[in-house]
Write a protein that holds these residues in place. Structure first.
Motif, PDB file in Angstrom:
ATOM      1  N   LEU A  63       0.745  -1.053  -0.025  1.00  0.00           N
ATOM      2  CA  LEU A  63      -0.022   0.070   0.122  1.00  0.00           C
ATOM      3  C   LEU A  63       0.814   1.121   0.029  1.00  0.00           C
ATOM      4  CD1 LEU A  63      -2.764  -0.938   2.437  1.00  0.00           C
ATOM      5  CD2 LEU A  63      -2.605  -1.567   0.010  1.00  0.00           C
ATOM      6  N   ALA A  64       0.186   2.398  -0.480  1.00  0.00           N
ATOM      7  CA  ALA A  64       1.224   3.388  -0.508  1.00  0.00           C
ATOM      8  C   ALA A  64       1.663   4.170   1.120  1.00  0.00           C
ATOM      9  CB  ALA A  64       0.243   4.635  -1.198  1.00  0.00           C
ATOM     10  N   ASP A  65       1.405   3.685   1.953  1.00  0.00           N
ATOM     11  CA  ASP A  65       1.751   4.038   3.218  1.00  0.00           C
ATOM     12  C   ASP A  65       2.972   3.231   3.812  1.00  0.00           C
ATOM     13  OD1 ASP A  65       0.518   1.855   4.112  1.00  0.00           O
ATOM     14  OD2 ASP A  65      -0.776   2.600   5.502  1.00  0.00           O
ATOM     15  N   GLY A  66       3.006   2.075   2.884  1.00  0.00           N
ATOM     16  CA  GLY A  66       4.238   1.276   3.252  1.00  0.00           C
ATOM     17  C   GLY A  66       3.950  -0.055   4.159  1.00  0.00           C
ATOM     18  N   THR A  67       2.590  -0.356   4.009  1.00  0.00           N
ATOM     19  CA  THR A  67       1.862  -1.588   4.530  1.00  0.00           C
ATOM     20  C   THR A  67       2.029  -2.504   3.468  1.00  0.00           C
ATOM     21  OG1 THR A  67       0.395  -0.212   5.991  1.00  0.00           O
ATOM     22  CG2 THR A  67      -0.018  -2.511   5.425  1.00  0.00           C
ATOM     23  N   ILE A  68       2.625  -3.696   3.867  1.00  0.00           N
ATOM     24  CA  ILE A  68       2.618  -4.868   3.127  1.00  0.00           C
ATOM     25  C   ILE A  68       1.669  -6.011   3.569  1.00  0.00           C
ATOM     26  CG2 ILE A  68       4.271  -6.827   2.644  1.00  0.00           C
ATOM     27  CD1 ILE A  68       6.478  -4.939   3.301  1.00  0.00           C
ATOM     28  N   GLY A  69       0.991  -6.606   2.709  1.00  0.00           N
ATOM     29  CA  GLY A  69       0.041  -7.369   2.844  1.00  0.00           C
ATOM     30  C   GLY A  69      -0.262  -8.425   2.027  1.00  0.00           C
ATOM     31  N   ARG A  70      -1.310  -9.371   2.310  1.00  0.00           N
ATOM     32  CA  ARG A  70      -1.741 -10.518   1.572  1.00  0.00           C
ATOM     33  C   ARG A  70      -0.504 -11.196   0.933  1.00  0.00           C
ATOM     34  NH1 ARG A  70      -5.526  -7.806   3.706  1.00  0.00           N
ATOM     35  NH2 ARG A  70      -7.799  -7.596   2.741  1.00  0.00           N
ATOM     36  N   ILE A  71       0.383 -11.536   1.708  1.00  0.00           N
ATOM     37  CA  ILE A  71       1.464 -12.145   1.313  1.00  0.00           C
ATOM     38  C   ILE A  71       0.918 -14.044   1.302  1.00  0.00           C
ATOM     39  CG2 ILE A  71       3.723 -13.193   2.096  1.00  0.00           C
ATOM     40  CD1 ILE A  71       3.763 -10.016   3.545  1.00  0.00           C
ATOM     41  N   SER A  72       1.175 -14.632   0.143  1.00  0.00           N
ATOM     42  CA  SER A  72       0.373 -15.944   0.302  1.00  0.00           C
ATOM     43  C   SER A  72       1.291 -16.556  -0.962  1.00  0.00           C
ATOM     44  CB  SER A  72      -1.112 -15.974  -0.366  1.00  0.00           C
ATOM     45  OG  SER A  72      -1.172 -15.061  -1.198  1.00  0.00           O
ATOM     46  N   VAL A  73       1.667 -17.996  -0.425  1.00  0.00           N
ATOM     47  CA  VAL A  73       2.425 -19.005  -1.300  1.00  0.00           C
ATOM     48  C   VAL A  73       1.492 -20.119  -1.301  1.00  0.00           C
ATOM     49  CG1 VAL A  73       4.349 -19.952  -1.552  1.00  0.00           C
ATOM     50  CG2 VAL A  73       4.586 -17.798  -0.545  1.00  0.00           C
ATOM     51  N   LEU A  74       1.590 -20.749  -2.428  1.00  0.00           N
ATOM     52  CA  LEU A  74       0.636 -21.818  -2.556  1.00  0.00           C
ATOM     53  C   LEU A  74       1.164 -22.911  -1.702  1.00  0.00           C
ATOM     54  CD1 LEU A  74      -0.383 -21.887  -6.490  1.00  0.00           C
ATOM     55  CD2 LEU A  74      -1.941 -21.268  -4.521  1.00  0.00           C
ATOM     56  N   LYS A  75       0.400 -23.841  -1.410  1.00  0.00           N
ATOM     57  CA  LYS A  75       0.874 -24.855  -0.269  1.00  0.00           C
ATOM     58  C   LYS A  75       2.117 -25.641  -0.579  1.00  0.00           C
ATOM     59  CE  LYS A  75      -1.960 -27.268   2.453  1.00  0.00           C
ATOM     60  NZ  LYS A  75      -3.159 -28.182   3.041  1.00  0.00           N
ATOM     61  N   ASP A  76       2.145 -26.222  -2.130  1.00  0.00           N
ATOM     62  CA  ASP A  76       3.157 -26.936  -2.640  1.00  0.00           C
ATOM     63  C   ASP A  76       4.365 -26.324  -2.709  1.00  0.00           C
ATOM     64  OD1 ASP A  76       1.194 -29.080  -2.735  1.00  0.00           O
ATOM     65  OD2 ASP A  76       1.052 -28.844  -4.912  1.00  0.00           O
ATOM     66  N   TRP A  77       4.525 -24.899  -2.680  1.00  0.00           N
ATOM     67  CA  TRP A  77       5.791 -24.153  -2.691  1.00  0.00           C
ATOM     68  C   TRP A  77       6.201 -23.601  -1.478  1.00  0.00           C
ATOM     69  CZ3 TRP A  77       2.255 -24.898  -6.704  1.00  0.00           C
ATOM     70  CH2 TRP A  77       2.854 -25.204  -7.955  1.00  0.00           C
ATOM     71  N   ARG A  78       5.480 -23.826  -0.278  1.00  0.00           N
ATOM     72  CA  ARG A  78       6.084 -23.305   0.861  1.00  0.00           C
ATOM     73  C   ARG A  78       7.460 -24.239   1.491  1.00  0.00           C
ATOM     74  NH1 ARG A  78       0.070 -23.364   3.051  1.00  0.00           N
ATOM     75  NH2 ARG A  78      -0.767 -21.887   1.605  1.00  0.00           N
ATOM     76  N   GLY A  79       8.143 -23.472   2.171  1.00  0.00           N
ATOM     77  CA  GLY A  79       9.359 -24.126   2.526  1.00  0.00           C
ATOM     78  C   GLY A  79      10.493 -24.188   1.556  1.00  0.00           C
ATOM     79  N   LEU A  80      10.333 -23.467   0.359  1.00  0.00           N
ATOM     80  CA  LEU A  80      11.275 -23.140  -0.714  1.00  0.00           C
ATOM     81  C   LEU A  80      11.572 -21.677  -0.943  1.00  0.00           C
ATOM     82  CD1 LEU A  80       9.249 -25.535  -3.273  1.00  0.00           C
ATOM     83  CD2 LEU A  80      11.246 -26.064  -1.837  1.00  0.00           C
ATOM     84  N   LYS A  81      11.857 -21.145   0.207  1.00  0.00           N
ATOM     85  CA  LYS A  81      11.949 -19.659  -0.028  1.00  0.00           C
ATOM     86  C   LYS A  81      11.270 -18.714  -0.796  1.00  0.00           C
ATOM     87  CE  LYS A  81      15.602 -20.342   2.836  1.00  0.00           C
ATOM     88  NZ  LYS A  81      15.266 -20.088   4.449  1.00  0.00           N
ATOM     89  N   VAL A  82       9.915 -19.210  -1.316  1.00  0.00           N
ATOM     90  CA  VAL A  82       9.363 -18.357  -2.101  1.00  0.00           C
ATOM     91  C   VAL A  82       8.766 -16.975  -1.336  1.00  0.00           C
ATOM     92  CG1 VAL A  82       7.244 -18.172  -3.345  1.00  0.00           C
ATOM     93  CG2 VAL A  82       8.567 -20.494  -3.469  1.00  0.00           C
ATOM     94  N   GLY A  83       8.441 -17.237  -0.015  1.00  0.00           N
ATOM     95  CA  GLY A  83       8.050 -16.326   0.979  1.00  0.00           C
ATOM     96  C   GLY A  83       9.212 -15.043   0.858  1.00  0.00           C
TER      97      GLY A  83
END
Length: 144
Positions: A63-83
């Motif tokens: 967002l324009a105020d520097g707020t980061i959000g809605r961070i989401s990674v599909l289940k099969d790719w979690r733990g692979l440093k995608v986040g």
């Protein structure tokens, strides 16, 4: 596995991919009502897509105020440093736009992930969409 890359997304052009990922993670897995997941801020936010090859596997918004959000990674790719790749790309973009500090509301279970990326907890625990969260802030620059 192909190399993961992150790019700026277009809310209109990439809407189907952004929705697919956020609906899979937040609506289907975490049972957040779809009307809470998508809001009026999506229209003006900067969106990001993480891709493996050409396949979108994660998303986030800034967002324009520097707020980061809605961070989401599909289940099969979690733990692979995608986040990590996704959040670091958002931080880099925020810093390039002089949006400091960066803020986010983190699900409590994810606080160690965000702390590793330089965020610090700045609130008591609270419920958002029925899920325990804390507010976090990142003031420093990315390590070189």
């Amino acid at each position: 596995m192909n190399k993961i890359r992150v790019r700026l997304a277009d809310w209109v052009k990439d809407n189907a991919d952004i929705r697919r990922i956020r609906e899979a993670v937040f609506v289907a897995e975490q049972h957040i009502p779809v009307e809470l997941e998508f809001d009026s801020e999506d229209q003006d936010a900067l969106h990001f897509l993480a891709l493996e090859g050409d396949y979108p596997i994660g998303t986030a918004r800034l967002l324009a105020d520097g707020t980061i959000g809605r961070i989401s990674v599909l289940k099969d790719w979690r733990g692979l440093k995608v986040g990590d790749a996704l959040v670091n790309a958002v931080i880099t973009e925020a810093q390039g736009r002089d949006l400091k500090p960066q803020r986010l509301s983190a699900q409590v279970h994810a606080t160690p992930f965000y702390e590793r990326l330089g965020f610090k907890v700045v609130s008591e625990e609270f419920l958002e969409a029925g899920i325990p969260h804390v507010d976090m802030v990142r003031e420093s620059h990315l390590p070189s």
